[in-house]
Write an enzyme that holds these catalytic residues in place. Structure first.
Site, PDB file in Angstrom:
ATOM      1  N   HIS A  11      77.178 -24.130 144.289  1.00  0.00           N
ATOM      2  CA  HIS A  11      77.259 -23.452 145.583  1.00  0.00           C
ATOM      3  C   HIS A  11      78.687 -23.180 146.001  1.00  0.00           C
ATOM      4  CE1 HIS A  11      73.010 -24.362 146.202  1.00  0.00           C
ATOM      5  NE2 HIS A  11      73.284 -25.551 145.716  1.00  0.00           N
TER       6      HIS A  11
ATOM      7  N   GLU B 194      90.179  -5.342 139.686  1.00  0.00           N
ATOM      8  CA  GLU B 194      88.923  -5.667 139.000  1.00  0.00           C
ATOM      9  C   GLU B 194      88.033  -6.406 139.965  1.00  0.00           C
ATOM     10  OE1 GLU B 194      89.528  -8.111 135.522  1.00  0.00           O
ATOM     11  OE2 GLU B 194      90.784  -6.580 134.587  1.00  0.00           O
TER      12      GLU B 194
END
Lengths: 377, 291
Positions: free
Chosen positions: B248, B211
């Site tokens: 981030h 996936e």
């Protein structure tokens, strides 16, 4: 679950990390009042996305009038699709240097990872992409934790203007806050050296969704996902439903199979109208799921793809057929059925609706794509 | 990791619940050597024909087990897993979805120290075709699982099941199926499962069902490169809308990995055939096994 800056910072404060004095304002007059209490300040849009500064969502103010004007300009602003409903009015600090600090779940090491960079600020991602050494990474054994001494070792050799020990202490506190609040990510960017010492000027907190049930009170301060009406209905019914812009409805069990059904619809040139999965504990909810998939305006055909493992096909089919009697769908529906309980489910389908499933999911997806195209003519 | 065999002694933690009972019966019918169960409230009774103990530790003393399968709710898994690891289990199959990730980290670290191999969390289980299975896979359905030479591993239970059915309807069969689980942090990785299947008897080809997200398929490509047996992969999520990114740290750590493109390129670079759709598996198996 995401938390906006104003909701994340109290966790840092509780862990002993300095944050500026701040007040949340939803009206411009409140921002002016906040100035009177705080003094020279920064007015910051509270939205669950980055790049607020670049979008004009952060302004400075040196008087109550300026604070009011800044809030007026920012409130209602659209930032990356989010309408700003509140601003955080925070005491302004003189910034001498910016660092980056974070603790996150690391799939690679299967444990927590502490990150630190001496190059904090808006361009940290670019800095990290250019120079792998710009960010130090310290994998943690979750059973041992992360102490200030670990922090000092991690920072060893960096030029931090003599703030090594203090920053190491902050990293240890950040780690504690990460653990106590079941964070997926707890990030300070920038961690700034100001005229008042080190302070967290921003905070990103993402809570592990699987841990929400042991942090109910805190979770109430998180930002709910922005959902469409149908998506909210799905959430209420315990079904993962994501609305998309196509016209081929998709109903399948399990995230992997549902994602693949969407892939195969696209592969055959169609556009999925939704992601809707009833796997796991939701497999008894086929009835509510069918209703939602069909209620989306513009759906021209539907592919039902069941592949039973834990979720049993005959249980899903029973729910679906019950819904069918009520709704009587007026669009073509194509089935692919395999796995646990498939024979029973196929017999039920034939018996009650006189429909045979297609031989495999490709055939079912292709038929649904063709039918949607036909329906568009 | 080691593939579970018919002679392994299997414990079921949470045997008396509705799902525990249903699937224990299926496992027993198929040939899994279930030697006991755990439920502290029903210790001393017999369930599904095997003794129920108060803990895995006590079960180990009385009946000795190799493998434990956990039918336990999310917030109870950490303690149950630690109980089995401390007792000396060689292998745990953890089916539960939505376990807090920091709990998972705790028992994975303990398992590593003790040399316990863990499949899952959030796996549908594993099947050693014709011998035994653990978890809730439809091992007994002959249109899905048939003894053969293709090793299969999958992050998703439903998609893995579909792939297995496609393999059987194309005239092939499987040696073993390993469900590694859909969570971002799991015990047995794609690469480790690939290696286990590569080394498993009578396996002539391996199918990876992956996936988007994480970097496990990219890592597995490194192992695939060393293999002489053909490897075929399908990666789900090529058409999924990009997820929202917060903070981030993910980008810093993962870089460009995790996307469909990154996985496809890494796998193809290692000689793996990447399927456009799961229905193509039979055709590709035919080509690759002939070559």
């Amino acid at each position: 679950m995401n938390f906006e800056e104003y909701a994340g910072k109290p966790l840092l404060k509780a862990a002993g990390i300095a944050v500026p004095d701040g007040k949340l304002a939803t009206m411009s007059d409140e921002a002016a009042d906040a100035f009177d209490a705080i003094g020279p300040c920064v007015v910051k849009a509270q939205v669950p996305t980055g790049k607020r500064g670049k979008a004009g969502g952060i302004k400075i103010a040196d008087s109550a009038d300026e604070a009011r004007a800044a809030a007026e300009a920012i409130l209602g602003m659209d930032i990356a699709g989010h309408t700003v409903a509140s601003v955080l009015v925070e005491g302004r600090s003189e910034i001498r240097r910016e660092y980056y600090a974070a603790v996150m779940n690391s799939p690679e090491t299967k444990g927590p990872m502490v990150l630190f960079s001496a190059l904090g600020g808006m361009d940290i991602e670019e800095a990290a992409a250019q120079d792998a050494d710009a960010v130090r990474r310290h994998p943690v054994d979750v059973r041992d934790g992360f102490s200030a001494a670990d922090g000092e070792r991690m920072l060893d050799g960096l030029d931090l203007d003599g703030a090594q020990v203090e920053i190491a202490g902050i990293l240890a506190k950040l780690y504690t806050a990460y653990r106590e609040n079941d964070a997926e990510l707890l990030e300070i960017n920038p961690l700034a050296m100001t005229h008042k010492g080190l302070m967290a000027l921003d905070c990103k907190f993402v809570m592990d969704d699987s841990a929400i049930k042991r942090h109910q009170e805190l979770a109430a301060t998180g930002t709910p996902e922005r959902l469409t009406g149908l998506e909210l209905r799905g959430e209420g019914a315990g079904i993962k439903y994501i609305e998309l812009d196509g016209d081929v409805g998709v109903l399948a069990n399990g995230a992997g199979l549902t994602m693949t059904t969407m892939d195969v619809v696209r592969h055959h040139g169609g556009r999925p109208a939704n992601f809707c999965e009833i796997g796991g504990a939701a497999y008894t909810k086929a009835q509510a799921a069918l209703e939602m998939v069909l209620d989306k305006p513009g759906v021209k055909s539907l592919v039902v793809n069941f592949c039973g493992a834990f979720a049993r096909c005959e249980v899903m089919m029973e729910g679906l057929l019950n819904a069918w009697d009520e709704i009587k769908p007026d669009i073509p529906v194509f089935f692919s059925i395999a796995g646990t309980g498939d024979e029973e489910a196929i017999a039920m389908l034939k018996d009650r609706l006189g429909i045979d499933p297609l031989p495999d999911m490709d055939a079912a997806c292709k038929a649904a794509v063709d039918a949607a195209r036909e329906g568009s003519k | 990791m080691k593939i579970v065999r018919g002679h392994h002694r299997v414990l079921i933690q949470g045997i008396t619940g509705k799902q525990g009972t249903f699937w224990t019966e299926r496992m027993q019918e198929y040939g899994t050597n279930v030697v006991g169960g755990v439920n502290p409230k029903k210790a001393g009774t017999t369930h599904c024909g095997v003794p129920v103990f108060a803990s895995a530790a006590l079960a180990m003393k009385e009946v000795e087990f190799d493998v434990s399968v956990l039918f336990i709710p999310p917030l109870g898994v950490k303690d149950a897993a630690l109980d089995a690891i401390e007792a000396g289990a060689k292998n745990l199959c953890i089916l539960t979805e939505h376990i807090p990730v920091q709990d998972v980290m705790v028992f994975l670290a303990a398992a590593q120290d003790k040399g316990t191999s863990i499949t899952g969390p959030n796996t549908a289980g594993s099947v050693t075709i014709g011998e035994c299975f653990t978890g809730f896979m439809p091992a007994f359905n002959e249109r899905i699982f048939k003894k053969g030479a293709v090793g299969v591993m999958s992050r998703s239970g439903s998609l893995g099941t579909l792939m297995c059915q496609n393999i059987v309807s194309a005239g092939y069969g499987q040696s073993a199926f390993i469900g590694i689980g859909g969570d971002p942090i799991i015990g047995t990785t794609t690469s480790q499962a690939l290696e286990a299947l590569d080394n498993f008897e009578d396996t002539e080809a391996v199918v990876i069902v992956g996936e988007i997200g994480g970097a496990m398929e990219e890592d597995a490509a490194l192992y695939a490169k060393t293999m002489s047996k053909p490897v075929i992969a399908f990666i789900a999520g090529g058409a999924a809308p990009p997820g929202k990114k917060m903070g981030h740290a993910g980008a810093i750590v993962l870089g460009d990995k995790g996307t469909y493109k990154s996985k496809k390129e890494a796998l193809e670079g290692a000689g793996v055939t990447v399927l456009d759709t799961p229905s193509d598996v039979g055709k590709v198996l035919k080509d690759r096994l002939k070559a």
